[in-house]
Design a protein around this motif. Structure first.
Motif, PDB file in Angstrom:
ATOM      1  N   ASP A 638       0.881  -1.170   0.000  1.00  0.00           N
ATOM      2  CA  ASP A 638       0.000   0.000   0.000  1.00  0.00           C
ATOM      3  C   ASP A 638       0.917   1.218   0.000  1.00  0.00           C
ATOM      4  O   ASP A 638       1.568   1.509   1.006  1.00  0.00           O
ATOM      5  N   LEU A 640       0.356   4.268   0.059  1.00  0.00           N
ATOM      6  CA  LEU A 640      -0.045   5.381   0.933  1.00  0.00           C
ATOM      7  C   LEU A 640       0.526   5.201   2.337  1.00  0.00           C
ATOM      8  O   LEU A 640       0.840   6.181   3.018  1.00  0.00           O
ATOM      9  N   THR A 641       0.631   3.946   2.784  1.00  0.00           N
ATOM     10  CA  THR A 641       1.014   3.701   4.177  1.00  0.00           C
ATOM     11  C   THR A 641       2.284   2.873   4.344  1.00  0.00           C
ATOM     12  O   THR A 641       2.863   2.861   5.424  1.00  0.00           O
ATOM     13  N   GLY A 642       2.687   2.157   3.293  1.00  0.00           N
ATOM     14  CA  GLY A 642       3.811   1.238   3.429  1.00  0.00           C
ATOM     15  C   GLY A 642       3.412  -0.138   3.918  1.00  0.00           C
ATOM     16  O   GLY A 642       4.245  -1.046   4.006  1.00  0.00           O
ATOM     17  N   GLN A 643       2.137  -0.343   4.241  1.00  0.00           N
ATOM     18  CA  GLN A 643       1.687  -1.674   4.691  1.00  0.00           C
ATOM     19  C   GLN A 643       1.914  -2.685   3.571  1.00  0.00           C
ATOM     20  O   GLN A 643       1.564  -2.412   2.417  1.00  0.00           O
ATOM     21  N   ASP A 645       1.678  -6.787   2.272  1.00  0.00           N
ATOM     22  CA  ASP A 645       1.169  -8.149   2.451  1.00  0.00           C
ATOM     23  C   ASP A 645       1.935  -9.085   1.533  1.00  0.00           C
ATOM     24  O   ASP A 645       2.132  -8.766   0.371  1.00  0.00           O
ATOM     25  N   TYR A 681       7.862  -8.026  10.342  1.00  0.00           N
ATOM     26  CA  TYR A 681       7.228  -7.625  11.596  1.00  0.00           C
ATOM     27  C   TYR A 681       8.106  -7.660  12.852  1.00  0.00           C
ATOM     28  O   TYR A 681       7.973  -6.812  13.723  1.00  0.00           O
ATOM     29  N   LEU A 685      12.955  -4.917  20.725  1.00  0.00           N
ATOM     30  CA  LEU A 685      13.691  -3.649  20.815  1.00  0.00           C
ATOM     31  C   LEU A 685      14.301  -3.497  22.198  1.00  0.00           C
ATOM     32  O   LEU A 685      13.626  -3.663  23.211  1.00  0.00           O
ATOM     33  N   ASP A 698       3.554  -5.844  21.860  1.00  0.00           N
ATOM     34  CA  ASP A 698       4.390  -5.061  20.962  1.00  0.00           C
ATOM     35  C   ASP A 698       5.358  -5.919  20.168  1.00  0.00           C
ATOM     36  O   ASP A 698       6.229  -5.400  19.486  1.00  0.00           O
ATOM     37  N   TYR A 699       5.254  -7.234  20.292  1.00  0.00           N
ATOM     38  CA  TYR A 699       6.089  -8.098  19.467  1.00  0.00           C
ATOM     39  C   TYR A 699       5.158  -8.732  18.443  1.00  0.00           C
ATOM     40  O   TYR A 699       4.301  -9.562  18.785  1.00  0.00           O
ATOM     41  N   ILE A 700       5.295  -8.308  17.223  1.00  0.00           N
ATOM     42  CA  ILE A 700       4.293  -8.632  16.208  1.00  0.00           C
ATOM     43  C   ILE A 700       4.715  -9.881  15.449  1.00  0.00           C
ATOM     44  O   ILE A 700       5.688  -9.853  14.701  1.00  0.00           O
ATOM     45  N   PRO A 760       5.877  -1.097   7.993  1.00  0.00           N
ATOM     46  CA  PRO A 760       5.240  -0.109   7.120  1.00  0.00           C
ATOM     47  C   PRO A 760       5.974   1.238   7.163  1.00  0.00           C
ATOM     48  O   PRO A 760       6.177   1.872   6.125  1.00  0.00           O
ATOM     49  N   GLU A 761       6.404   1.641   8.346  1.00  0.00           N
ATOM     50  CA  GLU A 761       7.081   2.937   8.466  1.00  0.00           C
ATOM     51  C   GLU A 761       8.378   2.955   7.666  1.00  0.00           C
ATOM     52  O   GLU A 761       8.676   3.916   6.953  1.00  0.00           O
ATOM     53  N   TYR A 764       7.549   2.936   3.968  1.00  0.00           N
ATOM     54  CA  TYR A 764       7.017   4.249   3.572  1.00  0.00           C
ATOM     55  C   TYR A 764       8.150   5.254   3.394  1.00  0.00           C
ATOM     56  O   TYR A 764       8.246   5.945   2.385  1.00  0.00           O
ATOM     57  N   HIS A 765       9.035   5.322   4.376  1.00  0.00           N
ATOM     58  CA  HIS A 765      10.130   6.299   4.275  1.00  0.00           C
ATOM     59  C   HIS A 765      11.090   5.952   3.140  1.00  0.00           C
ATOM     60  O   HIS A 765      11.605   6.848   2.478  1.00  0.00           O
TER      61      HIS A 765
ATOM     62  N   LEU B 186      -4.590   1.869  10.895  1.00  0.00           N
ATOM     63  CA  LEU B 186      -3.250   1.413  10.544  1.00  0.00           C
ATOM     64  C   LEU B 186      -2.650   0.787  11.797  1.00  0.00           C
ATOM     65  O   LEU B 186      -2.428   1.475  12.793  1.00  0.00           O
ATOM     66  N   ARG B 189      -0.146  -5.022  12.171  1.00  0.00           N
ATOM     67  CA  ARG B 189      -0.596  -6.184  11.383  1.00  0.00           C
ATOM     68  C   ARG B 189      -2.114  -6.121  11.330  1.00  0.00           C
ATOM     69  O   ARG B 189      -2.725  -5.211  11.877  1.00  0.00           O
ATOM     70  N   TYR B 269       6.038   9.705  11.166  1.00  0.00           N
ATOM     71  CA  TYR B 269       5.265   8.744  10.378  1.00  0.00           C
ATOM     72  C   TYR B 269       3.777   8.863  10.705  1.00  0.00           C
ATOM     73  O   TYR B 269       2.932   8.833   9.827  1.00  0.00           O
ATOM     74  N   MET B 273       0.734   9.501   8.220  1.00  0.00           N
ATOM     75  CA  MET B 273      -0.321   8.494   8.117  1.00  0.00           C
ATOM     76  C   MET B 273      -1.709   9.071   8.372  1.00  0.00           C
ATOM     77  O   MET B 273      -2.715   8.543   7.890  1.00  0.00           O
ATOM     78  N   ALA B 276      -2.558   9.934   5.014  1.00  0.00           N
ATOM     79  CA  ALA B 276      -2.723   8.752   4.162  1.00  0.00           C
ATOM     80  C   ALA B 276      -4.043   8.035   4.453  1.00  0.00           C
ATOM     81  O   ALA B 276      -4.762   7.643   3.534  1.00  0.00           O
TER      82      ALA B 276
END
Lengths: 778, 292
Positions: A638, A640-643, A645, A681, A685, A698-700, A760-761, A764-765, B186, B189, B269, B273, B276
């Motif tokens: 995507d 627009l967002t960087g998402q 799949d 994903y 950190l 927060d761990y995806i 995604p971030e 996107y960047h 957004l 996942r 970001y 977004m 976006a």
């Protein structure tokens, strides 16, 4: 089952095999699916003591004093233990025992254990931890592996912060780059992936009435755990019983000691009561081992015709506070850093470095995940630059069986790279990629299709013992008990063991009972790691089987009063050749053997084949065997967002002959999803030595909604040394998918992401950065 | 306070709840679906003397249309909302958001009242309540008061709800025939994720092609509380909502938000977004409007 697997099946039928190569159901399938399977951490006893570990408050600090008085005074506390209570050596670690069981003078990461509490309830144990007073002198943590290598950096260990340095050089690197028409140089950063197994580290233990020690916990090498426990407790290892199967997932994360020594210490201080430790998910995130984050700088030279002529690699691995298997991970990474190719000039080196960032160790892929991205990305860049086909470049440079690899050794075992690439070229996704790419679901989305290939050593490599052993026992009911110590960690190796045994003994699958992971019932057979368990355990069983057949035939010959040479193995019985009326069943044979007080048990031992000579300073290269793999993937971004799949995956493994197609598909799909998680994903950190990622919140990790359509097309190069031609599969299935996804993102958007995960971030960047600067904002 | 020492009571009526809430010598908290409460209890953040279990208070679990709007009981689960024909027709933005809360298992347990009371800046149903002009009914033993949603939240995890009060009703404005809404999220996942940015949009459409008569836009997860994007809302009516107009409106959104950087995403970001998601949402809404 996919069409391709069915074709494999048809081939197997021709060979007249009854069990091997058939998609048999897992022998432990129903209890796993229904949830009835009891894992070691599921056991509770009425008189059980709960153990908890006091972790370090700081990532790096000196311990000035530890005062346990208040915790001991807690009414529900049974015992409080510190380093003073360790009877033997206060350390563990598979290769270098540099990790304290309980810290004495210094803590080096927040996962460090400082004290143990045993209490009547879990809650009492938790509150007692807060009553232990530790006086620290806080030090500045070392949080960057490169800075840790510099002279003058605070030393985490007496020998300095570089735990190991390995290198492989072949040819003349300078000459190679001189010959090159194109040179690509990039730096890649990889995430601190977590194993995220469903069963966190834990288990229970107790002293038996005879004073011997029993530990039951999920683990990946019970026989070695015995030795590590014995060293710390100053015990006779023969008086330690470890039962370590089944695991609720391992992936390498339970290869090292987790709770075993802590359980053993507590068990010795609570008068024979059972004691349990089970890490909460938060504690597992903090103290469990993780994948090594790498910084890998790769410089690749190629000529106009697509020949790779030079590859220079420098990898720096952050092993955190302790070595565990960091040295071996770094060595395997360097061995694989030039891909399954024949690049004449290579210069590769790796450093394994201590920091205060948690602890890293074994994890599915074992360093290859981190280094495969460099060479594969550079091949794609070469294709882009020259207009050559990326598959053709790989085929041109891939070594075949009998060729000299980039390491300079002749590869004598089976090599399937080119066949996997050919299958990739022929698959629907690759052939019709332009059509698939045009079918975006919304106008601002973009699709990309890409391919990558890689490989992974099977077995331990040079310098480490690598053997398998199996026992086979005829039971009174005519069934066979097959014992292999190698644990079940989710891979389904037990089913493969049953298949191999049933095939060799010509009996039905339900006549085989498989026993795994119990040190009192099985012989030491090495680890469940290094993609080795099908190959090693299978060969050990295939070695034991002739001994069993011999025992059966001898006895049958006696009963039937014919020469042994006339005895023939039939389904579940032995008969006189050519005369079906004269036979004895396995059950009858057992009765006779027991009557005569003869043993009904045989053994089989097997040493893995190895190369003759280790490459100097390589830390164990080369391996004798490798599994090979190509992935084709399609992603949709995507913009627009960087998402992003992953929509389709074609997985093409060369694992030698497939013993269980269903098991292979399971490994292939699980590996693909774990590879997607790694690439898009997952990351634990840590900042200034403190975990920012604390839990699954927060761990995806990918869920079923992130799981694409995965097609598995096995390429079956026959490995002559393997059981029925098999090699190994468990790790390579998650490797080439990583650079394939990275390349597909580039194919879709033009952006290259060299720092994973490609969130995604970050995507996107990276996309923003590819846009030409303009006065007019969009 | 230890978890094992916490008392739990299960009142059968609202009055009984209010009575327990009024007890001054003990701290208490509600537990309904437990999707926040249990997690925070295990973290040690919420350890009251008493859990007041309200899960079984069916009198607070309803969705009904009244003269002054649609009334939703605070114990209505997200799944109830997703399956409500009334809400699908007259509050599609809310059903869309409820579908995005965590995953099905969480939607089955979690309640809209809990989502409001927890007051997370990333709460998925909250922006939709802003565009539907929700009113929150707070009841104590002494009185009943109605608080408009834009006055309800004070900061992350903080609201105007007093210790002795409980949410007893949520009243939303039903969308009219020519009103359509969408919720865009957004997350890191597709399922089981906490919003990095989300936005709820509700538009009132006119007779002409893509003519917008007015609309409401509310962003979540980009500031301590929900941000209504008034500037973008004003731009909705300037031109028909064709692609260029959509891009212009979306382009203004990043200035309206004040996000922070955290473990999930950077502020930079999040700002991008906001634009976006607004662009994507308006595009999808207009496509749906054209195809109606």
């Amino acid at each position: 089952m996919s069409k391709q697997v069915e074709e494999t099946q048809a081939y197997k039928d021709k060979q007249n095999l009854q069990w091997v190569g058939k998609p048999v159901k897992r022998i432990d399938g129903s209890e796993k699916v229904t949830g009835e399977q009891k894992y070691k951490t599921d056991y509770n006893y009425p008189n059980m003591v709960w153990g908890k570990v006091l972790r370090a408050k700081y990532p790096f600090a000196k311990i000035k004093s530890i005062d346990t008085t208040k915790a001991e005074a807690h009414p529900d506390v049974v015992c409080v233990l510190t380093h003073k209570d360790i009877p033997g050596f206060n350390g563990f670690g598979i290769v270098t025992p540099d990790q304290p069981v309980l810290c004495e003078n210094v803590v080096r990461c927040t996962g460090d254990a400082v004290a143990l509490v045993g209490a009547e309830t879990l809650e009492a144990a938790e509150s007692a931890l807060e009553l232990i007073e530790v006086d620290y002198e806080v030090l500045d943590p070392v949080t960057d592996a490169e800075k840790a290598m510099v002279q003058g950096a605070p030393k985490l260990h007496p020998d300095g912060n570089i735990h190991s340095h390995v290198s492989i050089r072949n040819g003349d690197i300078d000459k190679g780059f001189e010959e090159a028409d194109y040179i690509f140089e990039n730096t890649f950063y990889s995430p601190r992936q977590m194993h995220a197994f469903i069963e966190t580290e834990g288990g229970w233990g107790m002293l038996k009435p005879d004073g011997s020690l029993m530990i039951q916990c999920p683990a990946q090498y019970g026989h070695r755990d015995k030795l590590q426990i014995a060293r710390a407790l100053a015990l006779n290892p023969e008086r330690i019983h470890v039962y370590s199967s089944p695991n609720g997932g391992g992936f390498g994360g339970k290869d090292e000691i987790t709770v075993q020594i802590h359980l053993a210490l507590l068990a010795h201080n609570i008068s024979g009561r059972p004691v349990k430790i089970h890490l909460s998910r938060e504690e597992s995130v903090l103290a469990g081992i993780k994948r090594h984050p790498f910084k890998v700088t790769v410089k690749t030279g190629a000529t106009k015709d697509g020949s790779l002529v030079a590859n220079k690699v420098c990898a720096i691995a952050d092993t955190g506070a302790y070595a565990s298997l960091g040295g071996a991970v770094t060595a395997l990474a360097i061995e694989h850093a030039s891909g399954p190719y024949k690049i004449p000039n290579v210069d590769m080196e790796g450093f394994c470095v201590y920091t205060n960032n948690g602890i890293a160790g074994a994890f599915r892929g074992f360093g290859v995940n981190q280094v495969c991205t460099g060479i594969e990305t550079h091949i794609d860049m070469l294709a882009e630059k020259t207009g050559l086909d990326p598959v053709e470049i790989r085929k041109k440079n891939a070594y075949r069986q009998g060729d000299v690899s980039s390491l300079g050794h002749v590869v004598k075992s089976s090599v399937g790279t080119i066949e996997t690439l050919e299958k990739a070229e022929q698959c629907d996704l690759w052939k019709n990629r332009d059509l698939y790419k045009s079918q975006v679901s919304e106008p601002w989305k973009k699709r990309g299709v890409a391919i990558a290939t890689s490989f992974h050593g099977v077995g331990m490599g040079l310098g480490s013992p690598d053997y398998g052993a199996a026992t086979m026992e005829l039971l009174e009911d005519g069934r066979f008990k097959v014992g292999v110590a190698i644990e079940e960690i989710g891979t389904g190796n037990g089913t493969v063991y049953a298949q191999v045994a049933a095939e060799c003994l010509k009996c039905s699958l339900d006549h085989i009972i498989v026993v795994q992971g119990d040190t009192t019932k099985t012989l030491d057979s090495g680890t469940i790691s290094a993609s080795r368990s099908t190959y090693t355990g299978g060969r050990a069983i295939a070695t034991a089987a002739p001994n069993m057949i011999n025992l059966l035939s001898e006895t049958a010959a006696e009963i039937l009063d014919v020469p042994k040479s006339e005895i023939e193995l039939a389904n579940n019985k032995l008969m006189v050749a050519g005369d079906e009326s004269q036979f004895v069943t396995y059950k009858q044979i057992c009765e006779i053997l027991l009557d005569k007080r003869k043993s009904t048990r045989v053994e089989g031992h097997f040493y893995l084949p190895k190369e003759k000579e280790e490459l100097r300073n390589s830390g164990g290269a080369p391996h004798h065997l490798y599994g090979y793999m190509t992935h084709v993937v399609m992603v949709e971004v995507d913009t627009l967002t960087g998402q992003t799949d992953v929509l389709k995956v074609v997985a093409i493994p060369d694992a030698g002959k497939v013993l269980n197609p269903q098991g292979l598909e399971g490994q292939s799909e699980g590996g693909a999803v774990m590879g997607i998680g790694y690439t898009l994903y997952e990351d634990v950190l840590i900042e200034d030595g403190m975990h920012k990622t604390k839990n699954f919140t927060d761990y995806i990790i990918p869920t079923i909604r992130e799981t694409p359509e995965i097609v598995t097309i096995p390429v079956e190069s026959n490995e002559e040394t393997g059981p029925f031609g098999a090699k190994g599969i468990a790790e390579v299935v998650m490797i080439p998918i990583i650079p394939a996804i990275m390349a597909a993102i580039h194919d879709a958007t033009g952006a290259r992401i060299n720092r994973l995960p490609a969130t995604p971030e970050r995507i996107y960047h990276a996309m923003q950065a590819t846009k030409k600067p303009s006065l007019i904002s969009r | 306070m230890k978890v094992s020492e916490i008392e739990m009571i299960s009142p059968q009526t609202v009055e009984e709840c209010l009575y327990h809430l009024g007890e001054k010598d003990k701290t208490s908290r509600f537990i309904a679906g437990g999707t926040d409460a249990v997690v925070r209890m295990k973290d040690g953040a919420w350890l009251p003397d008493t859990w007041i279990n309200i899960k079984q208070l069916d009198s607070l679990r309803y969705i009904k249309e009244e003269e002054n709007g649609i009334h939703i009981g605070p114990l209505t689960t997200h799944t109830d909302i997703v399956h409500s024909g009334l809400l699908q027709k007259k509050a599609d933005v809310l059903t869309a958001a409820s579908k995005e809360v965590g995953a099905v298992q969480l939607q089955n347990m979690g309640t809209i009242g809990g989502n409001i009371a927890t007051a997370s800046p990333a709460g998925d149903t909250i922006p939709t309540l802003f565009v539907l002009d929700a009113q929150i009914e707070l009841t104590s033993l002494m009185e009943k008061r109605i608080v408009p949603i834009n006055e309800f939240f004070v900061g992350p995890g903080r609201t105007v709800q007093a210790q002795e009060e409980m949410i007893t009703n949520i009243i939303i404005r039903p969308q009219t025939e020519n009103e359509i809404g969408i919720f865009e999220k957004l997350g890191p996942r597709k399922a089981q994720s906490i919003s990095i940015v989300n936005v709820a949009i509700s538009l009132k459409m006119g007779e002409k092609s893509r003519e917008c008569l007015g609309g409401k836009i509310a962003f979540g997860s980009v500031a301590p509380t929900i941000v209504r994007s008034e500037k973008c809302e004003r731009m909705l009516t300037i031109n028909p909502l064709h692609d260029e107009a959509i891009q212009d409106i979306a382009g203004a959104a990043w200035k309206e938000v004040m996000p922070i950087s955290d473990v999930r995403a950077s502020a930079k970001y999040r700002r991008s977004m906001a634009s976006a998601l607004l662009e994507r949402g308006l595009y999808r809404l207009m496509k749906r409007w054209d195809e109606r």
